[in-house]
Design a protein around this motif. Structure first.
Motif, PDB file in Angstrom:
ATOM      1  N   GLY A  81      -6.599   0.358  -3.826  1.00 47.17           N
ATOM      2  CA  GLY A  81      -6.272   1.513  -3.005  1.00 47.17           C
ATOM      3  C   GLY A  81      -6.303   1.198  -1.528  1.00 47.17           C
ATOM      4  O   GLY A  81      -5.403   1.590  -0.781  1.00 47.17           O
ATOM      5  N   LEU A  82      -7.323   0.457  -1.086  1.00 48.69           N
ATOM      6  CA  LEU A  82      -7.397   0.132   0.341  1.00 48.69           C
ATOM      7  C   LEU A  82      -6.270  -0.808   0.733  1.00 48.69           C
ATOM      8  O   LEU A  82      -5.732  -0.703   1.840  1.00 48.69           O
ATOM      9  N   ALA A  83      -5.851  -1.714  -0.182  1.00 46.93           N
ATOM     10  CA  ALA A  83      -4.720  -2.587   0.135  1.00 46.93           C
ATOM     11  C   ALA A  83      -3.452  -1.760   0.292  1.00 46.93           C
ATOM     12  O   ALA A  83      -2.645  -2.017   1.206  1.00 46.93           O
ATOM     13  N   ILE A  84      -3.282  -0.733  -0.576  1.00 42.97           N
ATOM     14  CA  ILE A  84      -2.114   0.148  -0.443  1.00 42.97           C
ATOM     15  C   ILE A  84      -2.166   0.887   0.885  1.00 42.97           C
ATOM     16  O   ILE A  84      -1.148   1.017   1.582  1.00 42.97           O
ATOM     17  N   ILE A  85      -3.369   1.368   1.279  1.00 43.27           N
ATOM     18  CA  ILE A  85      -3.489   2.094   2.552  1.00 43.27           C
ATOM     19  C   ILE A  85      -3.120   1.170   3.710  1.00 43.27           C
ATOM     20  O   ILE A  85      -2.422   1.578   4.644  1.00 43.27           O
ATOM     21  N   VAL A  86      -3.562  -0.107   3.648  1.00 41.46           N
ATOM     22  CA  VAL A  86      -3.247  -1.046   4.737  1.00 41.46           C
ATOM     23  C   VAL A  86      -1.746  -1.274   4.828  1.00 41.46           C
ATOM     24  O   VAL A  86      -1.163  -1.241   5.920  1.00 41.46           O
ATOM     25  N   SER A  87      -1.075  -1.451   3.674  1.00 39.25           N
ATOM     26  CA  SER A  87       0.360  -1.713   3.768  1.00 39.25           C
ATOM     27  C   SER A  87       1.118  -0.443   4.160  1.00 39.25           C
ATOM     28  O   SER A  87       2.141  -0.521   4.845  1.00 39.25           O
ATOM     29  N   LEU A  88       0.581   0.720   3.778  1.00 45.44           N
ATOM     30  CA  LEU A  88       1.164   1.993   4.238  1.00 45.44           C
ATOM     31  C   LEU A  88       1.051   2.110   5.753  1.00 45.44           C
ATOM     32  O   LEU A  88       2.014   2.489   6.443  1.00 45.44           O
ATOM     33  N   TYR A  89      -0.122   1.747   6.286  1.00 47.04           N
ATOM     34  CA  TYR A  89      -0.319   1.827   7.736  1.00 47.04           C
ATOM     35  C   TYR A  89       0.614   0.865   8.449  1.00 47.04           C
ATOM     36  O   TYR A  89       1.137   1.162   9.524  1.00 47.04           O
ATOM     37  N   ARG A  90       0.838  -0.303   7.828  1.00 50.32           N
ATOM     38  CA  ARG A  90       1.726  -1.287   8.439  1.00 50.32           C
ATOM     39  C   ARG A  90       3.154  -0.747   8.501  1.00 50.32           C
ATOM     40  O   ARG A  90       3.879  -0.995   9.454  1.00 50.32           O
ATOM     41  N   ALA A  91       3.544   0.008   7.471  1.00 53.81           N
ATOM     42  CA  ALA A  91       4.919   0.518   7.438  1.00 53.81           C
ATOM     43  C   ALA A  91       5.085   1.747   8.325  1.00 53.81           C
ATOM     44  O   ALA A  91       6.130   1.935   8.935  1.00 53.81           O
TER      45      ALA A  91
END
Lengths: 105, 167
Positions: A81-91
């Motif tokens: 979940g935190l990895a998804i949040i990081v890539s969401l923030y990057r996008a």
């Protein structure tokens, strides 16, 4: 001595706090923390049932093994979940749920 | 003695749980969540589940919360700006939580079997670490292996997700 009902009420209160956090907060990190609260509340009621429902004189250790598995799966879930949040923030450069409305109907 | 410990740690847990939801600074929320998990571990110890309590402190209050703090630091999240409250969502959320709590309290109060006192454990029992290990490897061998595969795939998934360019 605390009764089983005491533990279940405490666990239900913790679950309700987590549910309220998921519904009311707008920061995706805080929503994720509230999800962890709800998982832990389920663990508390499981352990309470294992202690109060004795199986042939000792605690129900099957339940404690189940709690062990839940904690393991929750750890994996947090990492993904935190990895998804990081890539969401990057996008999108935001962690605010109201700014993420691409899938909104 | 046990009753005092229960009330102390349960109220501490609820208090810090509330501050997770109500505070605005993400770092204070994470710290409150750490304290909430530590009080929850103490509640596990009052239920004679020492192993689960220790695992709770190690995994949740240790590893998971370090991960949360690391992400908060990485994304440089500041205190949330207060936006206009979404009235419908607030009302709906409060209603759902209140309905859940009232139903739960009614169900728990209606069942007299739930208000029984703590049954005593027989003396001379092996420690719960020994018993959990025995149960885990005796009857749950396959789930244990599957959880290992799950952790491996989660690790690989995290590495794939956090690469610079997703293809």
């Amino acid at each position: 001595m605390p009764t089983l009902a005491n533990y279940l009420i405490a666990s239900g209160l913790l679950f309700a706090i987590g549910l309220g956090g998921v519904m009311l907060r707008r920061s995706i990190i805080i929503i994720f923390m509230s999800l962890e609260l709800m998982l832990s509340a389920a663990n508390l009621s499981l352990v309470a049932f294992s202690r109060y429902g004795l199986v042939s004189g000792h605690q129900n250790f099957d339940v404690q093994v189940l709690v062990f598995f839940i904690i393991t799966v929750a750890a994996a879930e947090v990492a993904v979940g935190l990895a998804i949040i990081v890539s969401l923030y990057r996008a999108r450069q935001t962690t605010h749920v109201e700014d993420l409305d691409t899938l909104k109907f | 003695m046990l009753l005092t410990a229960f009330w102390f740690f349960a109220s501490l847990m609820i208090l810090f749980g509330l501050s997770v939801v109500l505070l605005r600074n993400p770092v204070s929320c994470a710290m409150s969540l750490v304290m909430c998990f530590i009080s929850l571990a103490a509640l596990f110890v009052t239920l004679d589940a020492t192993f689960i309590g220790i695992i709770q402190v190690l995994v949740y209050a240790g590893a998971v919360m370090v991960l949360f703090l690391f992400i908060i630091m990485l994304l440089d999240l500041r205190t949330e700006k207060s936006r206009r409250l979404n009235f419908g969502a607030t009302l709906g959320g409060t209603l759902v939580v209140a309905a859940f709590l009232s139903i739960l309290v009614q169900v728990i109060n209606a069942d007299p079997a739930l208000s029984k006192a703590l049954p005593a454990l027989p003396p001379g029992m092996p420690t719960d670490v020994k018993m959990i290990g025995f149960t885990l490897f005796h009857s749950f061998g396959l789930p244990f292996e599957v959880v290992g595969v799950l952790l491996l795939s989660a690790t690989v998934g995290v590495i794939v997700l956090s690469r610079k360019s997703l293809r």
